[in-house]
Design an enzyme around this catalytic site. Structure first.
Site, PDB file in Angstrom:
ATOM      1  N   CYS A 163      39.726  -1.441 -32.288  1.00 41.80           N
ATOM      2  CA  CYS A 163      38.516  -2.254 -32.164  1.00 41.80           C
ATOM      3  C   CYS A 163      38.525  -3.317 -33.266  1.00 41.80           C
ATOM      4  CB  CYS A 163      37.279  -1.371 -32.276  1.00 41.80           C
ATOM      5  SG  CYS A 163      36.998  -0.728 -33.938  1.00 41.80           S
ATOM      6  N   ARG A 222      30.684 -12.881 -25.501  1.00 42.77           N
ATOM      7  CA  ARG A 222      31.595 -12.105 -24.640  1.00 42.77           C
ATOM      8  C   ARG A 222      31.439 -12.552 -23.191  1.00 42.77           C
ATOM      9  NH1 ARG A 222      30.219  -6.110 -25.200  1.00 42.77           N
ATOM     10  NH2 ARG A 222      31.311  -6.346 -27.194  1.00 42.77           N
ATOM     11  N   LYS A 267      23.409   0.872 -22.051  1.00 43.18           N
ATOM     12  CA  LYS A 267      24.441   0.185 -21.278  1.00 43.18           C
ATOM     13  C   LYS A 267      24.972   1.087 -20.170  1.00 43.18           C
ATOM     14  CE  LYS A 267      27.717   1.499 -24.903  1.00 43.18           C
ATOM     15  NZ  LYS A 267      28.585   0.983 -25.972  1.00 43.18           N
ATOM     16  N   LYS A 287      28.348   1.404 -17.477  1.00 42.21           N
ATOM     17  CA  LYS A 287      29.706   0.903 -17.260  1.00 42.21           C
ATOM     18  C   LYS A 287      30.277   1.435 -15.954  1.00 42.21           C
ATOM     19  CE  LYS A 287      30.721   0.439 -22.197  1.00 42.21           C
ATOM     20  NZ  LYS A 287      31.622   0.841 -23.316  1.00 42.21           N
ATOM     21  N   CYS A 332      34.899   2.122 -29.115  1.00 42.11           N
ATOM     22  CA  CYS A 332      35.179   0.926 -28.320  1.00 42.11           C
ATOM     23  C   CYS A 332      36.633   0.828 -27.870  1.00 42.11           C
ATOM     24  CB  CYS A 332      34.778  -0.322 -29.104  1.00 42.11           C
ATOM     25  SG  CYS A 332      32.989  -0.476 -29.349  1.00 42.11           S
ATOM     26  N   CYS A 349      34.535   2.992 -36.404  1.00 45.14           N
ATOM     27  CA  CYS A 349      33.328   3.826 -36.373  1.00 45.14           C
ATOM     28  C   CYS A 349      33.442   4.750 -35.171  1.00 45.14           C
ATOM     29  CB  CYS A 349      32.067   2.959 -36.321  1.00 45.14           C
ATOM     30  SG  CYS A 349      31.627   2.385 -34.655  1.00 45.14           S
ATOM     31  N   ARG A 404      27.494  -3.440 -17.365  1.00 38.96           N
ATOM     32  CA  ARG A 404      28.464  -4.263 -18.086  1.00 38.96           C
ATOM     33  C   ARG A 404      29.558  -4.740 -17.127  1.00 38.96           C
ATOM     34  NH1 ARG A 404      28.292  -3.243 -23.753  1.00 38.96           N
ATOM     35  NH2 ARG A 404      26.128  -2.854 -24.312  1.00 38.96           N
ATOM     36  N   CYS A 457      32.169  -6.742 -37.164  1.00 39.02           N
ATOM     37  CA  CYS A 457      31.310  -5.767 -36.512  1.00 39.02           C
ATOM     38  C   CYS A 457      30.346  -5.124 -37.509  1.00 39.02           C
ATOM     39  CB  CYS A 457      32.138  -4.684 -35.831  1.00 39.02           C
ATOM     40  SG  CYS A 457      31.124  -3.433 -35.012  1.00 39.02           S
TER      41      CYS A 457
END
Length: 644
Positions: free
Chosen positions: A450, A73, A228, A230, A499, A495, A142, A456
């Protein structure tokens, strides 16, 4: 550094990793096709996830080694992609990946399918082409988002892009592991603003120092962040970045002379959660106040340091800063923040209502040039029958050297188009089947998914691969109910990690089991309100019967001009559930024969393709006359047949 005594295994691993070097530095040449469990955790900080080809794995005999590959990414502050980088990414995806690129919902690109043996080559090529992957994943800041529109005559957009880069640089890892591992110590040329370097290195102003003394990572320390982190920057009225879903968000504030005064500050948003675990939450960020421009780096460092020191390092599902806001409340959070930044925050500046903007189609930049927004269905750039997007972008980028901005809704904008090139570029888009925004079904235009299967590892069920068929089925159901002119935001994930930000959607479908989805309703079109859970498990085969009562209720009781999400929010989940429980459809699920209480014949549906020009005229007539496109078409055909 942390107030918790007991920490997770990941925390110990980070501390022993020699600032994110080990064990991946040794495992790169160990002859295996995969990284160890410890290696995969550290690999994330470098912008890569190890994945399995789950379709193939399910078909394999027990005992066979899985098909491992890496997803890589990019770190692209504000979504900016130089043309040289795009050409490199396109070539790398063809040579080392699965021949596709994916635009993410955080304004980066992903390449899927890279073998471990090629990972170092791919990362080195990206760095040498003005790109980076460091910090795109992992327990670190991120990719910093900003509105993608490259307006040159609107200073607030210029400031947002500028500070997306500066804040990304401020919080970038400093210990050098990325260059040691992937470029053998070679340092990439950088042009970091001196004010950013000074701001990173200076001590905080509070009684608790935001910096860790004598540490190669002055802000993060040896354990980096608990999870993470953001950040997004918005401009007043433009919510293209989904402002309220970030750990920390800023809104650009300018004065009457259009000079940058500072930023409104929001903290505590986040959408990741787990099914059947009420301790995990989705949450919108809280407004904390206004920060003058001269203080913005200090405040950002203070918020990051507070999360660094107080974030839960034992339970990773309780580690994001949203849990501090949820557990403490805004007042306590603000009080503790003053330990790091002692100056009380000023009241937030007034703002207009936020609106969602996708910037598709042609727009003037404000400097005599143009940009064009291109829709990428579910973010996947590839060639398929009738739509050769990958070929079109390759041809345009190679011939015209246009930079691009990726959007937070996995579309892209081609920028810096000279007026005399506009027609040529549009011709290429037409040649390869790229639709104008008016020709895209609004349900598709405002949808996101996603990746989920097959790559994934967290996916419970399908998302990207089936959303197009789901949208088609929803559109057919709306047409059956004479609601064919409706548009609303639909988002699907495989899930509950969120995302594609399904918890902000008017209709969110969140994978809960194989072929089953939790349904969330009542988010706003402009992404300013959380949706609420409506059904825990809806089997994909029951999609129509599950949604039909909602659409019938919406048609019957909506207010003038009211959108589907606003209707669901006004009615409330309990009311929607009660109506659905008592609903008896006039037509059976199979649509093959009428219910006994009605003599209405089967409502057969037939499709007729229209040219883009006629379709656009039909849309305009529908909007101006207040009639559905179906009504206009049927009236026109009836009149034509009478004349015959």
């Amino acid at each position: 550094m942390t107030n918790t005594v007991k920490v997770s295994k990941v925390e110990i691993l980070k501390q022993k990793s020699n600032f994110l070097r080990g064990p991946i530095d040794a495992e790169l040449t160990d002859g295996n096709s995969f990284f160890s469990q410890d290696g995969t955790q550290i690999l994330k900080f470098h912008g890569s996830y190890q994945q399995k080809e789950r379709d193939l794995d399910r078909a394999k005999a027990k005992g066979e080694e899985p098909n491992y590959s890496m997803m890589l990414r990019t770190r692209s502050p504000g979504g900016f992609i130089p043309w040289q980088l795009y050409i490199t990414l396109d070539q790398l995806s063809e040579k080392y990946g699965n021949q596709t690129l994916r635009a993410t919902t955080r304004q980066g690109f992903q390449i899927h399918g890279i073998l471990k043996q090629n990972l170092k080559t791919v990362i080195a090529d990206i760095v040498h082409s003005m790109g980076s992957t460091v910090g795109a994943c992992g327990d670190i800041n991120r990719n910093v988002m900003a509105p993608p529109a490259p307006f040159k005559h609107k200073p607030e957009y210029v400031f947002a892009r500028e500070y997306a880069v500066k804040i990304a640089d401020l919080l970038a890892p400093q210990a050098g592991a990325y260059y040691d591992v992937w470029l053998d110590g070679e340092k990439a040329l950088t042009s970091e603003d001196p004010e950013v370097t000074e701001a990173r290195n200076r001590a905080g102003k509070g009684k608790v120092n935001t910096n860790i003394e004598n540490n190669p990572e002055p802000i993060y320390g040896t354990q980096y962040m608990p999870r993470k982190f953001k950040i997004a920057i918005a401009v007043p009225g433009d919510n293209s970045v989904d402002l309220f879903t970030n750990d920390l968000s800023l809104v650009v504030i300018t004065n009457e002379q259009q000079e940058l005064e500072g930023f409104n500050l929001y903290v505590g948003g986040g959408l990741g959660r787990s099914h059947n675990n009420d301790a995990t939450i989705v949450r919108l960020a809280d407004s904390l106040g206004f920060v003058p421009l001269a203080e913005i780096y200090d405040v950002i460092k203070a918020v990051v340091a507070l999360e660094r020191d107080y974030g839960d390092r034992h339970n990773r599902r309780h580690a994001r800063i949203k849990y501090l806001l949820n557990d403490w409340g805004v007042e306590k959070f603000t009080q503790i923040l003053q330990d790091y930044y002692p100056t009380p925050l000023q009241p937030a500046k007034p703002l207009p209502e936020f609106e969602y903007k996708d910037y598709l189609g042609w727009h003037e930049q404000g400097d005599g040039k143009y940009f064009v927004g291109i829709s990428i269905e579910n973010g996947r750039i590839l060639d398929r029958e009738g739509l050769k997007l990958k070929t079109a972008l390759r041809e345009i980028t190679e011939h015209f050297h246009l930079p691009m901005y990726l959007t937070p809704n996995h579309n892209l904008l081609l920028c810096e188009v000279e007026p005399d090139l506009k027609a040529k570029i549009q011709s290429i888009l037409d040649q390869y089947g790229i639709l104008s925004p008016e020709a895209i079904d609004p349900l598709t235009r405002y949808s996101m998914a996603c990746p989920a299967f097959p790559t994934c590892g967290l996916a419970i069920t399908e998302s990207e691969r089936i959303l197009p068929s789901v949208i088609e089925r929803i559109r057919a159901l709306l047409e059956k109910l004479d609601l064919g002119d409706q548009k609303f935001v639909t988002r699907m994930t495989g899930c509950p990690n969120g995302c594609a930000r399904p918890y902000m959607a008017e209709l969110g479908l969140v994978g809960s089991a194989d072929k089953e989805y939790q349904v969330w309703l009542g988010g706003s079109f402009n992404s300013t309100r959380l949706a609420q859970p409506y059904v825990q498990r809806l089997h994909i085969d029951k999609l129509e019967s599950g949604l039909e009562p909602l659409f019938v209720y919406f048609k019957r009781d909506r207010l003038e001009g009211e959108g589907f999400g606003d209707f669901c929010d006004r009615k409330g989940i309990a009311d929607l559930q009660a109506f659905s429980a008592s609903y008896v459809p006039e037509i059976s699920e199979s649509d093959e024969k009428p219910k006994s209480k009605s003599s209405k014949p089967k409502d057969q549906r037939h499709r007729v393709n229209l040219s883009t020009n006629i379709y656009e005229q039909l849309q305009q007539a529908s909007a101006s006359r207040g009639k559905s496109m179906k009504e206009i078409v049927e009236a026109a055909i009836a009149l034509y047949l009478q004349q015959e």
